[in-house]
Design an enzyme around this catalytic site. Structure first.
Site, PDB file in Angstrom:
ATOM      1  CB  SER A   8      -1.127  -0.052   1.378  1.00 43.65           C
ATOM      2  OG  SER A   8      -1.489   1.098   1.241  1.00 43.65           O
ATOM      3  CG  HIS A  31      -4.197  -1.829  -1.316  1.00 37.44           C
ATOM      4  ND1 HIS A  31      -5.033  -2.344  -1.679  1.00 37.44           N
ATOM      5  CD2 HIS A  31      -4.241  -0.357  -0.180  1.00 37.44           C
ATOM      6  CE1 HIS A  31      -5.576  -2.228  -0.872  1.00 37.44           C
ATOM      7  NE2 HIS A  31      -5.623  -1.279   0.221  1.00 37.44           N
ATOM      8  CG  ASP A  33      -5.033   2.584   1.412  1.00 33.06           C
ATOM      9  OD1 ASP A  33      -6.069   1.628   1.181  1.00 33.06           O
ATOM     10  OD2 ASP A  33      -4.060   2.502   1.292  1.00 33.06           O
ATOM     11  CG  MET A  35      -8.722   7.112   2.911  1.00 36.67           C
ATOM     12  SD  MET A  35      -7.339   6.666   4.428  1.00 36.67           S
ATOM     13  CE  MET A  35      -6.307   5.731   4.250  1.00 36.67           C
ATOM     14  CG  HIS A  64      -9.529  -0.178  -0.104  1.00 36.55           C
ATOM     15  ND1 HIS A  64      -8.233  -0.578   1.007  1.00 36.55           N
ATOM     16  CD2 HIS A  64     -10.679  -0.338   0.089  1.00 36.55           C
ATOM     17  CE1 HIS A  64      -9.283  -0.694   2.243  1.00 36.55           C
ATOM     18  NE2 HIS A  64     -10.470  -0.358   1.524  1.00 36.55           N
ATOM     19  CG  MET A  66     -11.006   2.864   2.801  1.00 40.39           C
ATOM     20  SD  MET A  66      -9.778   3.064   3.421  1.00 40.39           S
ATOM     21  CE  MET A  66      -8.311   2.929   2.018  1.00 40.39           C
ATOM     22  CG  MET A 135     -11.775  -3.371   5.966  1.00 34.41           C
ATOM     23  SD  MET A 135      -9.996  -2.308   4.706  1.00 34.41           S
ATOM     24  CE  MET A 135      -9.000  -1.910   5.577  1.00 34.41           C
ATOM     25  CG  PHE A 141      -5.730   6.211  10.659  1.00 32.25           C
ATOM     26  CD1 PHE A 141      -4.948   8.429  10.482  1.00 32.25           C
ATOM     27  CD2 PHE A 141      -7.347   6.946  11.233  1.00 32.25           C
ATOM     28  CE1 PHE A 141      -6.101   8.107   9.830  1.00 32.25           C
ATOM     29  CE2 PHE A 141      -7.857   7.474  11.006  1.00 32.25           C
ATOM     30  CZ  PHE A 141      -7.225   9.261  10.802  1.00 32.25           C
ATOM     31  N   GLY A 142      -2.478   4.066   8.632  1.00 30.05           N
ATOM     32  CA  GLY A 142      -2.193   2.865   7.705  1.00 30.05           C
ATOM     33  C   GLY A 142      -1.381   2.617   9.666  1.00 30.05           C
ATOM     34  N   GLY A 143      -0.702   1.806   9.708  1.00 31.29           N
ATOM     35  CA  GLY A 143      -0.446   1.452  10.652  1.00 31.29           C
ATOM     36  C   GLY A 143      -0.622   0.725  12.350  1.00 31.29           C
ATOM     37  CG  ASP A 173      -6.114  -2.636   3.411  1.00 25.24           C
ATOM     38  OD1 ASP A 173      -5.163  -2.487   4.290  1.00 25.24           O
ATOM     39  OD2 ASP A 173      -6.974  -2.168   3.052  1.00 25.24           O
ATOM     40  N   GLY A 174      -4.223  -4.231   6.427  1.00 24.38           N
ATOM     41  CA  GLY A 174      -4.522  -3.648   7.171  1.00 24.38           C
ATOM     42  C   GLY A 174      -3.443  -4.417   8.888  1.00 24.38           C
ATOM     43  N   GLY A 175      -2.908  -3.928   9.205  1.00 24.67           N
ATOM     44  CA  GLY A 175      -2.374  -4.927  10.388  1.00 24.67           C
ATOM     45  C   GLY A 175      -0.845  -5.940   9.653  1.00 24.67           C
ATOM     46  N   GLY A 195       1.469  -2.248   4.144  1.00 26.38           N
ATOM     47  CA  GLY A 195       1.888  -0.836   3.892  1.00 26.38           C
ATOM     48  C   GLY A 195       3.362  -0.879   4.422  1.00 26.38           C
ATOM     49  CB  SER A 196       3.654   0.408   8.054  1.00 23.04           C
ATOM     50  OG  SER A 196       2.445  -0.169   8.631  1.00 23.04           O
TER      51      SER A 196
HETATM   52  C1  DX5 Z   1      -6.256   1.083   6.031  1.00 16.68           C
HETATM   53  C2  DX5 Z   1      -5.982   0.941   4.193  1.00 16.68           C
HETATM   54  C3  DX5 Z   1      -4.370  -0.039   4.465  1.00 16.68           C
HETATM   55  C4  DX5 Z   1      -3.133   0.582   4.961  1.00 16.68           C
HETATM   56  C5  DX5 Z   1      -2.417  -0.617   5.305  1.00 16.68           C
HETATM   57  O1  DX5 Z   1      -7.496   1.994   5.750  1.00 16.68           O
HETATM   58  O2  DX5 Z   1      -6.802   0.545   3.428  1.00 16.68           O
HETATM   59  O3  DX5 Z   1      -4.423  -0.012   2.886  1.00 16.68           O
HETATM   60  O4  DX5 Z   1      -2.129   0.923   4.331  1.00 16.68           O
HETATM   61  O5  DX5 Z   1      -1.390  -0.363   5.952  1.00 16.68           O
HETATM   62  P1  DX5 Z   1      -0.499  -0.599   7.307  1.00 16.68           P
HETATM   63  O6  DX5 Z   1      -0.263  -2.446   6.702  1.00 16.68           O
HETATM   64  O7  DX5 Z   1       0.314  -0.212   7.444  1.00 16.68           O
HETATM   65  O8  DX5 Z   1      -1.880  -1.877   8.191  1.00 16.68           O
HETATM   66 ZN    ZN Z   2      -6.290  -0.592   1.842  1.00 20.06          ZN
END
Ligand code: DX5
Ligand code: ZN
Length: 222
Positions: A8, A31, A33, A35, A64, A66, A135, A141-143, A173-175, A195-196
């Site tokens: 991401s 990916h 995102d 928003m 993606h 959102m 999800m 948010f990432g991280g 997606d996420g964590g 992502g992170s």
């Molecule tokens: C969160 C996003 C994710 C995000 C994931 O709303 O949809 O795609 O970038 O980031 P990590 O991998 O850091 O959780």
């Molecule tokens: Zn995403």
């Protein structure tokens, strides 16, 4: 079933996005995102940025959304050349109609479910979608930390996809880290957004390889 690793770019250096795409050349898709500060309490970028990035990206895009009112915005991403466009079930009054529209433009159509959204109503609609995104954090948010409480939904989807014989990609997606990717792979995911864990790694290519190996080792032969 192949494992797909989709970094991401939410976690990338926004001042150097073209260069950041070069650091993830061994990934499967990028990916992206989107928003809108309405569907989620955060704001990223929109069509002009994605259109320009598509022109310089060697990899296909996994968009993606959102956002509220995906009916208004999703087709534009497909028309711009996104390989896949995923919108949220919670935001769409008629997900099947929107998925058909995306497919008619030539994109893969994905539907995303927030952690609290029930999967049952969508199990009988699997033929309408190319991807279901479960999800594993609250979107925005990432991280954030992976929510293992979402895994029963994935198992249910994996079972429904298996018995349908359809080739619907199951995305998380996420964590996602080297540890949590194993949990998601065992539950039936085959498409992993990170992502992170990718962009914060010293060597993103190595991290992509580590994630892929961890997932492959724990993927069931479906
Ligand atoms: C969160 C996003 C994710 C995000 C994931 O709303 O949809 O795609 O970038 O980031 P990590 O991998 O850091 O959780
Ligand atoms: Zn995403």
């Amino acid at each position: 079933m192949p494992t797909r690793i989709n970094p991401s770019i939410l976690a990338a250096d926004f001042a150097n996005l073209e260069r950041e795409l070069g650091r993830i050349a061994s990934a499967d898709l990028v990916h992206v995102d989107i928003m809108d500060n309405h569907f989620v309490p955060n704001l990223t970028f929109g069509p002009p940025v994605v259109e320009r990035l598509l022109q310089v990206s060697p990899l296909p895009f996994d968009v993606h959304l959102m956002i509220e009112n995906p009916e208004r915005w999703a087709p534009g991403y497909a028309e711009a050349g996104a390989f896949s466009v995923t919108f949220h079930a919670e935001a769409s009054p008629d997900p099947v109609a929107l998925a058909r529209r995306l497919r008619s433009i030539g994109a893969r159509a994905g539907i995303a479910l927030k952690p609290g959204t029930d999967v049952e109503p969508y199990l009988e609609l699997l033929a309408e979608f190319d991807q279901v995104l479960v999800m594993t954090v609250e979107p925005g948010f990432g991280g954030q930390s992976f929510m293992a409480s979402t895994m029963p939904k994935l198992s249910r989807l994996a079972e429904a996809v298996r018995s349908s014989g359809l080739d619907v990609w199951l995305q998380v997606d996420g964590g996602i880290t080297e540890e949590t990717i194993v949990i998601a792979a065992e539950a039936g995911a085959n498409t992993f957004v990170a992502g992170s864990s990718v962009f914060n790694a010293a060597d993103p290519a190595e991290q992509i390889a580590r994630l892929r190996a961890a997932a492959d080792e724990h993927t069931h032969a479906h």
